[in-house]
Design a protein around this motif. Structure first.
Motif, PDB file in Angstrom:
ATOM      1  N   ARG A 162       0.820  -1.215   0.000  1.00 51.20           N
ATOM      2  CA  ARG A 162       0.000   0.000   0.000  1.00 51.20           C
ATOM      3  C   ARG A 162       0.856   1.269   0.000  1.00 51.20           C
ATOM      4  O   ARG A 162       0.361   2.345  -0.322  1.00 51.20           O
ATOM      5  N   GLN A 163       2.123   1.122   0.333  1.00 48.01           N
ATOM      6  CA  GLN A 163       3.030   2.270   0.297  1.00 48.01           C
ATOM      7  C   GLN A 163       3.686   2.469  -1.062  1.00 48.01           C
ATOM      8  O   GLN A 163       4.239   3.535  -1.328  1.00 48.01           O
ATOM      9  N   VAL A 164       3.629   1.444  -1.927  1.00 47.24           N
ATOM     10  CA  VAL A 164       4.352   1.538  -3.198  1.00 47.24           C
ATOM     11  C   VAL A 164       3.453   1.352  -4.411  1.00 47.24           C
ATOM     12  O   VAL A 164       3.911   1.504  -5.545  1.00 47.24           O
ATOM     13  N   CYS A 165       2.171   1.011  -4.201  1.00 47.81           N
ATOM     14  CA  CYS A 165       1.229   0.828  -5.301  1.00 47.81           C
ATOM     15  C   CYS A 165       0.200   1.953  -5.301  1.00 47.81           C
ATOM     16  O   CYS A 165      -0.336   2.316  -4.245  1.00 47.81           O
ATOM     17  N   ASP A 166      -0.093   2.489  -6.477  1.00 46.96           N
ATOM     18  CA  ASP A 166      -0.994   3.636  -6.595  1.00 46.96           C
ATOM     19  C   ASP A 166      -2.453   3.249  -6.809  1.00 46.96           C
ATOM     20  O   ASP A 166      -3.353   4.015  -6.440  1.00 46.96           O
ATOM     21  N   GLU A 167      -2.710   2.097  -7.429  1.00 52.56           N
ATOM     22  CA  GLU A 167      -4.071   1.789  -7.873  1.00 52.56           C
ATOM     23  C   GLU A 167      -4.832   0.895  -6.902  1.00 52.56           C
ATOM     24  O   GLU A 167      -5.873   1.280  -6.374  1.00 52.56           O
ATOM     25  N   SER A 168      -4.346  -0.307  -6.655  1.00 55.02           N
ATOM     26  CA  SER A 168      -5.051  -1.236  -5.778  1.00 55.02           C
ATOM     27  C   SER A 168      -4.094  -2.312  -5.296  1.00 55.02           C
ATOM     28  O   SER A 168      -3.039  -2.554  -5.900  1.00 55.02           O
ATOM     29  N   VAL A 169      -4.476  -2.961  -4.201  1.00 52.57           N
ATOM     30  CA  VAL A 169      -3.673  -4.021  -3.600  1.00 52.57           C
ATOM     31  C   VAL A 169      -4.600  -5.181  -3.248  1.00 52.57           C
ATOM     32  O   VAL A 169      -5.737  -4.972  -2.803  1.00 52.57           O
ATOM     33  N   THR A 170      -4.116  -6.397  -3.452  1.00 48.51           N
ATOM     34  CA  THR A 170      -4.858  -7.600  -3.087  1.00 48.51           C
ATOM     35  C   THR A 170      -4.016  -8.439  -2.133  1.00 48.51           C
ATOM     36  O   THR A 170      -2.828  -8.645  -2.365  1.00 48.51           O
ATOM     37  N   GLY A 171      -4.642  -8.916  -1.069  1.00 46.47           N
ATOM     38  CA  GLY A 171      -4.008  -9.865  -0.170  1.00 46.47           C
ATOM     39  C   GLY A 171      -4.657 -11.222  -0.327  1.00 46.47           C
ATOM     40  O   GLY A 171      -5.882 -11.334  -0.269  1.00 46.47           O
ATOM     41  N   LEU A 172      -3.854 -12.258  -0.559  1.00 46.38           N
ATOM     42  CA  LEU A 172      -4.378 -13.605  -0.785  1.00 46.38           C
ATOM     43  C   LEU A 172      -3.821 -14.571   0.243  1.00 46.38           C
ATOM     44  O   LEU A 172      -2.611 -14.589   0.503  1.00 46.38           O
ATOM     45  N   ASP A 173      -4.702 -15.375   0.829  1.00 45.39           N
ATOM     46  CA  ASP A 173      -4.289 -16.420   1.765  1.00 45.39           C
ATOM     47  C   ASP A 173      -5.360 -17.501   1.750  1.00 45.39           C
ATOM     48  O   ASP A 173      -6.504 -17.245   1.359  1.00 45.39           O
TER      49      ASP A 173
END
Length: 242
Positions: free
Chosen positions: A74-85
């Motif tokens: 979230r500190q290095v991506c501008d558009e969106s982030v996904t967490g998968l587990d």
């Protein structure tokens, strides 16, 4: 090894006799108070290196656990982030602790060996999860990551230099793996978690076979060993731009 807020011995025993998924469901509320979580120093150094290389658009944290790697993305991506587990318990904790500001976060419950995405990501990270995969699973795992990266996308993860044979840490990890192998030989379901099963040379070879160009960035914050090699480095595997 554990803070007062961490799991008790009985809780760890129940986890160890469960499946990997069920074990992490049980451990999730106290996971951040165990030594299994990636240290903040490694997370911070990875974030600093990615800041210098970025920014990136979309990011995926593979085997995200309670979300520490998602915080990095979230500190290095501008558009969106996904967490998968694949642990619902870990995802519940991650979801509850995520706060603005930052790009929007999506949580996905799925197996890293069968990713439910197309070519959706510019950056994929993973922190401390590879001990849960057997060596013969690496080709499929790396192939899955390659398939969800856009052209020019990067798969980035930190690796710590292995302890020297005869050192205390070497003996500790060897002993842990030996106990896990005995456990899995006599108890079902298996709990795959081997600290010494992820070998640097095998990892490098399998990334290349999956179609990546591989580079290594030393994390200078951790210094170097006596032979001059970095104590911690980032593996940076890039999908071809074409």
């Amino acid at each position: 090894m554990f803070s007062p807020e961490g799991p008790r011995l009985r809780e760890l025993a129940v986890q160890a006799l469960s499946s990997v998924e069920r074990g992490y469901d049980l451990l999730a509320p106290k996971f951040d108070h165990t030594p299994f979580r990636t240290p903040d120093s490694v997370l911070d150094a990875t974030e600093a290196a990615l800041r210098r290389a970025g920014p990136f658009g979309t990011g995926l944290d593979l085997c995200c656990g309670t979300g520490a790697g998602v915080d990095v993305l979230r500190q290095v991506c501008d558009e969106s982030v996904t967490g998968l587990d694949f642990s619902a318990g870990m995802l519940d904790v991650a979801r509850a602790r995520t706060r603005p500001p930052g790009p929007p976060v999506t949580w996905a419950r799925a197996d890293a060996r069968d990713l439910p995405f197309g070519r959706d990501f510019d950056l994929v990270t993973s922190f401390g999860a590879f001990g849960h995969f057997l060596p013969e699973e690496l080709p499929g795992l790396f192939g899955q990551v390659h398939s969800v990266l856009r052209p020019g996308g990067r798969f980035v993860f930190p690796v710590v230099a292995p302890p020297r044979p005869g050192s205390y840490t070497y003996g500790l990890l060897w002993g842990f793996d030996a106990v896990m192998r005995v456990r899995n030989a006599v108890w079902r379901p298996p709990f795959v978690m081997y600290y010494r099963g992820f070998r640097f040379g095998e990892m490098w070879r399998e990334l290349i076979w999956a179609g990546f160009t591989v580079r290594f960035w030393p994390l200078t914050e951790f210094g170097r060993r006596s032979d001059g090699s970095p104590k911690v480095r980032l593996v940076v595997a890039e999908r071809a731009a074409g």
